[in-house]
Scaffold this motif. Sequence first.
Motif, PDB file in Angstrom:
ATOM      1  N   ALA A 236      45.796  69.909 -40.783  1.00  0.00           N
ATOM      2  CA  ALA A 236      46.933  69.368 -41.534  1.00  0.00           C
ATOM      3  C   ALA A 236      47.067  67.863 -41.340  1.00  0.00           C
ATOM      4  CB  ALA A 236      48.221  70.066 -41.092  1.00  0.00           C
ATOM      5  N   ARG A 237      46.367  67.325 -40.330  1.00  0.00           N
ATOM      6  CA  ARG A 237      46.462  65.889 -40.047  1.00  0.00           C
ATOM      7  C   ARG A 237      45.172  65.159 -40.399  1.00  0.00           C
ATOM      8  NH1 ARG A 237      49.600  64.274 -34.758  1.00  0.00           N
ATOM      9  NH2 ARG A 237      49.924  62.472 -36.128  1.00  0.00           N
ATOM     10  N   ARG A 238      44.365  65.748 -41.285  1.00  0.00           N
ATOM     11  CA  ARG A 238      43.204  65.063 -41.846  1.00  0.00           C
ATOM     12  C   ARG A 238      43.563  64.555 -43.251  1.00  0.00           C
ATOM     13  NH1 ARG A 238      37.775  68.235 -41.940  1.00  0.00           N
ATOM     14  NH2 ARG A 238      38.928  69.202 -43.650  1.00  0.00           N
ATOM     15  N   LEU A 239      42.895  63.510 -43.703  1.00  0.00           N
ATOM     16  CA  LEU A 239      43.209  62.902 -44.987  1.00  0.00           C
ATOM     17  C   LEU A 239      43.081  63.856 -46.174  1.00  0.00           C
ATOM     18  CD1 LEU A 239      43.984  60.398 -46.618  1.00  0.00           C
ATOM     19  CD2 LEU A 239      41.554  59.753 -46.621  1.00  0.00           C
ATOM     20  N   PRO A 240      42.020  64.670 -46.282  1.00  0.00           N
ATOM     21  CA  PRO A 240      41.942  65.553 -47.465  1.00  0.00           C
ATOM     22  C   PRO A 240      43.117  66.512 -47.569  1.00  0.00           C
ATOM     23  CG  PRO A 240      39.798  65.387 -46.417  1.00  0.00           C
ATOM     24  CD  PRO A 240      40.779  64.728 -45.484  1.00  0.00           C
ATOM     25  N   GLU A 241      43.488  67.144 -46.444  1.00  0.00           N
ATOM     26  CA  GLU A 241      44.605  68.082 -46.478  1.00  0.00           C
ATOM     27  C   GLU A 241      45.937  67.362 -46.673  1.00  0.00           C
ATOM     28  OE1 GLU A 241      41.310  70.250 -44.400  1.00  0.00           O
ATOM     29  OE2 GLU A 241      42.123  68.220 -44.320  1.00  0.00           O
ATOM     30  N   LEU A 242      46.071  66.178 -46.066  1.00  0.00           N
ATOM     31  CA  LEU A 242      47.298  65.405 -46.239  1.00  0.00           C
ATOM     32  C   LEU A 242      47.483  65.020 -47.703  1.00  0.00           C
ATOM     33  CD1 LEU A 242      49.681  63.938 -44.827  1.00  0.00           C
ATOM     34  CD2 LEU A 242      48.166  61.946 -44.619  1.00  0.00           C
ATOM     35  N   ALA A 243      46.399  64.559 -48.337  1.00  0.00           N
ATOM     36  CA  ALA A 243      46.479  64.175 -49.747  1.00  0.00           C
ATOM     37  C   ALA A 243      46.775  65.386 -50.621  1.00  0.00           C
ATOM     38  CB  ALA A 243      45.168  63.510 -50.170  1.00  0.00           C
TER      39      ALA A 243
END
Length: 416
Positions: A236-243
């Motif tokens: 949940a704290r990686r860019l793809p999932e955040l975006a």
Amino acid sequence: MSRAVIVVLDGFGVGAMPDADAHRPGDAAADTLGHLLDHHRAATGHRLPLPTLEALGLGFVHPHPGLSRRPSLPVAAGRAALGYPGADTYAGHQTMVGADFSRVAVARLAGHLDEVAAALRANGHNTDDLGGRPLLVVDGQILVHDNLEADPGVNWNVSGRLEDVSFTEVLRIARVVRSVAPVARVIAVGGHADAPLRTFVREGALGTVGLDTPASGFYRNGGLAVQHLGTPLDHARRLPELAAGAGVPVTLLGKAADVLACDAAVCRPAVDTTEVFALTLDALRGAPDTALIVSNVQETDLAGHQQDAPRYACVLQQADTGLSALLPLLSSPGDRLIVTGDHGNDPVIGHAFHTREYVPVLIHRPEATRPDRLPAARTLADVGATAAVALGLGATALDRGTPLPWPTAGSAGVPG
């Protein structure tokens, strides 16, 4: 509104980091780009033409006589330290999208045999050594060993011959190993071998011992099964999932589709460089006003592993052409094209492993009026944080990374 396109030139380093020789003393001289340019001139009598990368500031990041030092596009150019131990594609990409890999270790299995064996026995498995060599034979059939194809100590493998065991059992043992392993990846591998696996055990670099997977027949006999078990991540704290969680469409292309696998993303694996850029163009043409696209050019890395400087130069020129096609589609204020790498892979260093090098960070900014210099980034995670801000997301929601600051008004731009 912004479209952020990150293009990762896999294995594209711009000079050795201070600790590059920690495992291989010769790597203090690593310089993927510099040596590539030197080799090309020596072989052909001409400089290697990279007009788009030069326009994006590559010659400013690496002041080589074969590159123009004057960017002709509105870019912010600098370089980044890797921000994780060793030099590894998986760790590099995870760091780039905001995961914290700073505590992952580079470690040979020999230093952790007792701990791994104890965990396996606690889960009901038998373990033996193999003639005193530092690897484990589990239940008489499955090998736990150093990965001989990656940089020494970066990954461990758990390998089983599918004539003897099921891949489900290989994976079950790999999960136990993963629970105690300090390395970035434990890779479960099952395949059809030409003989019992112990036949293909050999010594690797820097005291590693493992299965010679190519010699075993796994890659040529069909039925290969592989699963990568990475160090635990807060996805949940990686860019793809955040975006994606913020409603931003996410597309992962080339090797990025495999390494950064994200359930909410459109994933299109590819190896051929021309195909990777064709997929990137298609994704960009179909993207809304706000979107994230991450593409990986893998063939640069493959050429480095093969110690094939002419092939590397050819692939880099293909990438340069592909980048030139992307630029006209990223012309709105706020759009970003970020070109970077994940580690080095010097094609003339004399070995087939990654090299621990700084990587370029070239950021095209259509709204800017001049090229500028970026401060050195301490970690690749700063690239992901910078892309997050461009997309209107809070960079602090990532596990790691600080947005790169644009130069202030009145500060010096890139010199001529």
